[in-house]
Write a protein that holds these residues in place. Structure first.
Motif, PDB file in Angstrom:
ATOM      1  N   TYR A 189       0.829  -1.201   0.000  1.00 40.86           N
ATOM      2  CA  TYR A 189       0.000   0.000   0.000  1.00 40.86           C
ATOM      3  C   TYR A 189       0.866   1.256   0.000  1.00 40.86           C
ATOM      4  CZ  TYR A 189      -3.616   3.318   1.330  1.00 40.86           C
ATOM      5  OH  TYR A 189      -4.479   4.394   1.355  1.00 40.86           O
ATOM      6  N   GLU A 190       1.903   1.258   0.814  1.00 42.96           N
ATOM      7  CA  GLU A 190       2.773   2.430   0.895  1.00 42.96           C
ATOM      8  C   GLU A 190       3.524   2.667  -0.404  1.00 42.96           C
ATOM      9  OE1 GLU A 190       5.121   1.541   4.321  1.00 42.96           O
ATOM     10  OE2 GLU A 190       3.637   2.361   5.732  1.00 42.96           O
ATOM     11  N   ALA A 191       3.780   1.595  -1.158  1.00 43.58           N
ATOM     12  CA  ALA A 191       4.475   1.731  -2.433  1.00 43.58           C
ATOM     13  C   ALA A 191       3.518   1.951  -3.601  1.00 43.58           C
ATOM     14  CB  ALA A 191       5.311   0.480  -2.702  1.00 43.58           C
ATOM     15  N   GLY A 192       2.215   1.786  -3.358  1.00 45.57           N
ATOM     16  CA  GLY A 192       1.228   1.878  -4.424  1.00 45.57           C
ATOM     17  C   GLY A 192       0.780   3.300  -4.706  1.00 45.57           C
ATOM     18  N   ARG A 193      -0.113   3.395  -5.634  1.00 47.09           N
ATOM     19  CA  ARG A 193      -0.644   4.694  -6.061  1.00 47.09           C
ATOM     20  C   ARG A 193      -2.094   4.821  -5.628  1.00 47.09           C
ATOM     21  NH1 ARG A 193      -0.975   6.936 -12.322  1.00 47.09           N
ATOM     22  NH2 ARG A 193      -1.828   9.011 -11.812  1.00 47.09           N
ATOM     23  N   ALA A 194      -2.357   5.781  -4.776  1.00 43.78           N
ATOM     24  CA  ALA A 194      -3.711   5.969  -4.265  1.00 43.78           C
ATOM     25  C   ALA A 194      -4.632   6.524  -5.347  1.00 43.78           C
ATOM     26  CB  ALA A 194      -3.693   6.919  -3.068  1.00 43.78           C
ATOM     27  N   VAL A 195      -5.907   6.219  -5.241  1.00 43.30           N
ATOM     28  CA  VAL A 195      -6.883   6.800  -6.158  1.00 43.30           C
ATOM     29  C   VAL A 195      -7.106   8.268  -5.801  1.00 43.30           C
ATOM     30  CG1 VAL A 195      -8.055   4.590  -6.448  1.00 43.30           C
ATOM     31  CG2 VAL A 195      -8.878   6.201  -4.725  1.00 43.30           C
ATOM     32  N   GLU A 196      -7.690   9.002  -6.713  1.00 42.13           N
ATOM     33  CA  GLU A 196      -8.038  10.392  -6.433  1.00 42.13           C
ATOM     34  C   GLU A 196      -9.007  10.455  -5.253  1.00 42.13           C
ATOM     35  OE1 GLU A 196      -7.412  10.072 -10.937  1.00 42.13           O
ATOM     36  OE2 GLU A 196      -8.202   8.866  -9.292  1.00 42.13           O
ATOM     37  N   PRO A 197      -8.881  11.477  -4.410  1.00 46.02           N
ATOM     38  CA  PRO A 197      -9.803  11.608  -3.272  1.00 46.02           C
ATOM     39  C   PRO A 197     -11.259  11.646  -3.706  1.00 46.02           C
ATOM     40  CG  PRO A 197      -7.965  13.147  -3.048  1.00 46.02           C
ATOM     41  CD  PRO A 197      -7.856  12.539  -4.419  1.00 46.02           C
ATOM     42  N   GLU A 198     -11.520  12.214  -4.873  1.00 45.58           N
ATOM     43  CA  GLU A 198     -12.896  12.289  -5.360  1.00 45.58           C
ATOM     44  C   GLU A 198     -13.476  10.893  -5.613  1.00 45.58           C
ATOM     45  OE1 GLU A 198     -10.818  16.091  -6.546  1.00 45.58           O
ATOM     46  OE2 GLU A 198     -10.349  13.950  -6.570  1.00 45.58           O
ATOM     47  N   VAL A 199     -12.651  10.007  -6.169  1.00 48.78           N
ATOM     48  CA  VAL A 199     -13.103   8.643  -6.441  1.00 48.78           C
ATOM     49  C   VAL A 199     -13.384   7.909  -5.131  1.00 48.78           C
ATOM     50  CG1 VAL A 199     -12.443   6.398  -7.398  1.00 48.78           C
ATOM     51  CG2 VAL A 199     -11.944   8.505  -8.670  1.00 48.78           C
ATOM     52  N   ALA A 200     -12.471   8.042  -4.163  1.00 52.18           N
ATOM     53  CA  ALA A 200     -12.672   7.404  -2.862  1.00 52.18           C
ATOM     54  C   ALA A 200     -13.919   7.952  -2.178  1.00 52.18           C
ATOM     55  CB  ALA A 200     -11.443   7.623  -1.986  1.00 52.18           C
ATOM     56  N   PHE A 201     -14.148   9.259  -2.298  1.00 54.59           N
ATOM     57  CA  PHE A 201     -15.331   9.873  -1.686  1.00 54.59           C
ATOM     58  C   PHE A 201     -16.608   9.315  -2.308  1.00 54.59           C
ATOM     59  CE2 PHE A 201     -18.695  13.077  -1.865  1.00 54.59           C
ATOM     60  CZ  PHE A 201     -18.852  13.386  -0.523  1.00 54.59           C
ATOM     61  N   VAL A 202     -16.628   9.208  -3.618  1.00 50.78           N
ATOM     62  CA  VAL A 202     -17.820   8.698  -4.305  1.00 50.78           C
ATOM     63  C   VAL A 202     -18.099   7.258  -3.888  1.00 50.78           C
ATOM     64  CG1 VAL A 202     -18.738   8.015  -6.561  1.00 50.78           C
ATOM     65  CG2 VAL A 202     -17.728  10.281  -6.253  1.00 50.78           C
ATOM     66  N   TRP A 203     -17.056   6.430  -3.807  1.00 54.55           N
ATOM     67  CA  TRP A 203     -17.272   5.057  -3.353  1.00 54.55           C
ATOM     68  C   TRP A 203     -17.850   5.049  -1.938  1.00 54.55           C
ATOM     69  CZ3 TRP A 203     -17.953   0.296  -4.896  1.00 54.55           C
ATOM     70  CH2 TRP A 203     -17.907  -0.731  -3.951  1.00 54.55           C
ATOM     71  N   GLU A 220     -25.343  11.631 -10.953  1.00 59.18           N
ATOM     72  CA  GLU A 220     -25.293  13.070 -11.200  1.00 59.18           C
ATOM     73  C   GLU A 220     -25.066  13.844  -9.907  1.00 59.18           C
ATOM     74  OE1 GLU A 220     -27.554  11.008 -12.255  1.00 59.18           O
ATOM     75  OE2 GLU A 220     -27.363  11.044 -14.462  1.00 59.18           O
ATOM     76  N   ARG A 221     -25.715  13.395  -8.852  1.00 57.18           N
ATOM     77  CA  ARG A 221     -25.551  14.068  -7.559  1.00 57.18           C
ATOM     78  C   ARG A 221     -24.135  13.882  -7.027  1.00 57.18           C
ATOM     79  NH1 ARG A 221     -29.150  12.897  -2.073  1.00 57.18           N
ATOM     80  NH2 ARG A 221     -27.851  14.135  -0.639  1.00 57.18           N
ATOM     81  N   LEU A 222     -23.591  12.682  -7.179  1.00 56.82           N
ATOM     82  CA  LEU A 222     -22.236  12.427  -6.720  1.00 56.82           C
ATOM     83  C   LEU A 222     -21.225  13.267  -7.492  1.00 56.82           C
ATOM     84  CD1 LEU A 222     -22.395   8.538  -6.351  1.00 56.82           C
ATOM     85  CD2 LEU A 222     -22.358  10.220  -4.516  1.00 56.82           C
ATOM     86  N   ALA A 223     -21.439  13.394  -8.796  1.00 57.16           N
ATOM     87  CA  ALA A 223     -20.541  14.216  -9.607  1.00 57.16           C
ATOM     88  C   ALA A 223     -20.581  15.668  -9.141  1.00 57.16           C
ATOM     89  CB  ALA A 223     -20.926  14.119 -11.076  1.00 57.16           C
ATOM     90  N   ALA A 224     -21.772  16.151  -8.849  1.00 59.17           N
ATOM     91  CA  ALA A 224     -21.905  17.533  -8.374  1.00 59.17           C
ATOM     92  C   ALA A 224     -21.225  17.720  -7.022  1.00 59.17           C
ATOM     93  CB  ALA A 224     -23.388  17.901  -8.276  1.00 59.17           C
ATOM     94  N   GLU A 225     -21.298  16.719  -6.161  1.00 62.45           N
ATOM     95  CA  GLU A 225     -20.703  16.822  -4.832  1.00 62.45           C
ATOM     96  C   GLU A 225     -19.189  16.931  -4.882  1.00 62.45           C
ATOM     97  OE1 GLU A 225     -21.986  13.967  -1.959  1.00 62.45           O
ATOM     98  OE2 GLU A 225     -24.110  14.206  -2.446  1.00 62.45           O
ATOM     99  N   VAL A 226     -18.553  16.307  -5.878  1.00 57.92           N
ATOM    100  CA  VAL A 226     -17.089  16.374  -5.974  1.00 57.92           C
ATOM    101  C   VAL A 226     -16.625  17.420  -6.985  1.00 57.92           C
ATOM    102  CG1 VAL A 226     -16.794  13.984  -5.258  1.00 57.92           C
ATOM    103  CG2 VAL A 226     -16.966  14.505  -7.690  1.00 57.92           C
ATOM    104  N   GLY A 227     -17.583  18.116  -7.627  1.00 56.61           N
ATOM    105  CA  GLY A 227     -17.230  19.172  -8.562  1.00 56.61           C
ATOM    106  C   GLY A 227     -16.734  18.672  -9.906  1.00 56.61           C
ATOM    107  N   TRP A 228     -17.094  17.461 -10.288  1.00 61.73           N
ATOM    108  CA  TRP A 228     -16.715  16.902 -11.578  1.00 61.73           C
ATOM    109  C   TRP A 228     -17.937  16.818 -12.483  1.00 61.73           C
ATOM    110  CZ3 TRP A 228     -13.225  11.980 -10.464  1.00 61.73           C
ATOM    111  CH2 TRP A 228     -11.979  12.423  -9.995  1.00 61.73           C
ATOM    112  N   SER A 229     -17.682  16.758 -13.787  1.00 62.32           N
ATOM    113  CA  SER A 229     -18.763  16.481 -14.718  1.00 62.32           C
ATOM    114  C   SER A 229     -19.119  15.004 -14.617  1.00 62.32           C
ATOM    115  CB  SER A 229     -18.328  16.792 -16.151  1.00 62.32           C
ATOM    116  OG  SER A 229     -17.314  15.891 -16.576  1.00 62.32           O
TER     117      SER A 229
END
Length: 290
Positions: A157-171, A184-193
């Motif tokens: 895990y320490e050597a790996g690449r974390a996902v974007e915080p937005e992706v983790a938040f949506v999950w 659509e609501r989740l996209a709006a919450e993280v400010g993404w299209s």
């Protein structure tokens, strides 16, 4: 409702061990399984909203096959929500790890890509997979195996690449809502299209946001069916339009009816193996399945 006796009968095939303490990595849970019989065990795996790693520790050979019949053994990774997976073997002993998808991306990388149903851990970790399996086999107790497995996971895990915080938040929001929040609501919450969320989420998690939400909802419904609730009640209480909608989605994920899924032996062990596990969210939050 399903009786306690029925659940005990389904789970009685296994001796199950769980860690005595909470792990260092949120979104990671472990359990040890040893079959009480040396005879053949053949189980269909109910799709689950986590990436699953199984390391064979037994005297026999545990094989895991995908829907096309391709078999893997040794250390095996079952991708998120994989359909048609079966585990088969004799004298089985294995360590199973469930990984929240955002954590799995950092730990396993390629297994989060679309189309990864069942892959060998060696394909992802190279020679380190065999070294980890050897260390787990050499351990003198389940507690020691859990500690060694955790150490290997922390290094990765320490050597790996974390996902974007937005992706983790949506999950995390999907888990908290049991699949009931619109994309659509989740996209709006993280400010993404919507398009950007769809693309990034699928690339990192391995499923589209819509399919991931369906999987989380299905998991909640499956555990309620396993608890003995009627299909009509489960459909009404878990966000399906009607009982037919539930039936179609259960069939799509399992190839079986809601009644058959409710009696699946694989689900019967969950309350024992994963009762205290933070098995869905990457931040350690657990949503009870039933």
């Amino acid at each position: 409702m399903r009786s306690a006796e029925q659940s005990r009968d389904a789970a009685s095939v296994w001796d199950i061990a769980t860690p005595s303490r909470r792990g260092r990595l949120p979104g990671v849970s472990m359990a040890g399984f040893r079959a009480r019989t040396t005879g053949l065990v053949d189980l269909g795996v109910v799709p689950y909203p986590a990436v699953t790693v199984a390391v064979d520790l037994g005297e026999g050979t545990l094989t895991v096959a995908d829907a096309d019949g391709r078999r893997r053994s040794g250390g095996v990774v079952v991708g998120l929500g994989s359909v048609g997976v079966r585990g088969r073997g004799r004298d089985i002993a294995c360590l199973q790890v469930r990984l929240s998808p955002p954590v799995a991306h950092a730990l396993l990388g390629a297994c989060a890509e679309p189309g990864a149903a069942v892959v060998s851990l060696e394909d992802l970790w190279g020679r380190d997979a065999a070294r980890v399996q050897e260390r787990l086999r050499a351990a003198g107790s389940w507690e020691e195996r859990f500690a060694r497995a955790e150490a290997a996971l922390v290094r990765r895990y320490e050597a790996g690449r974390a996902v974007e915080p937005e992706v983790a938040f949506v999950w995390g929001r999907m888990v908290a809502s049991r699949g009931g929040v619109r994309v659509e609501r989740l996209a709006a919450e993280v400010g993404w299209s919507r398009k950007r969320l769809w693309s990034r989420f699928r690339a990192r998690i391995g499923l589209t946001p819509k399919r991931a939400a369906q999987l989380v909802r299905f998991d909640h419904a499956a555990h309620r069916l396993a608890a003995g609730h009627s299909a009509a009640r489960v459909a009404a209480e878990t966000g399906y339009a009607d009982q037919s909608h539930l039936h179609r989605e259960v069939m799509a994920f399992t190839g079986a009816t809601p009644t058959a899924v409710g009696g699946a032996p694989w689900l019967a062990v969950d309350d024992v193996a994963w009762a205290a596990a933070a098995y869905l969210s990457d931040d350690g939050t657990r949503t009870a399945p039933a």
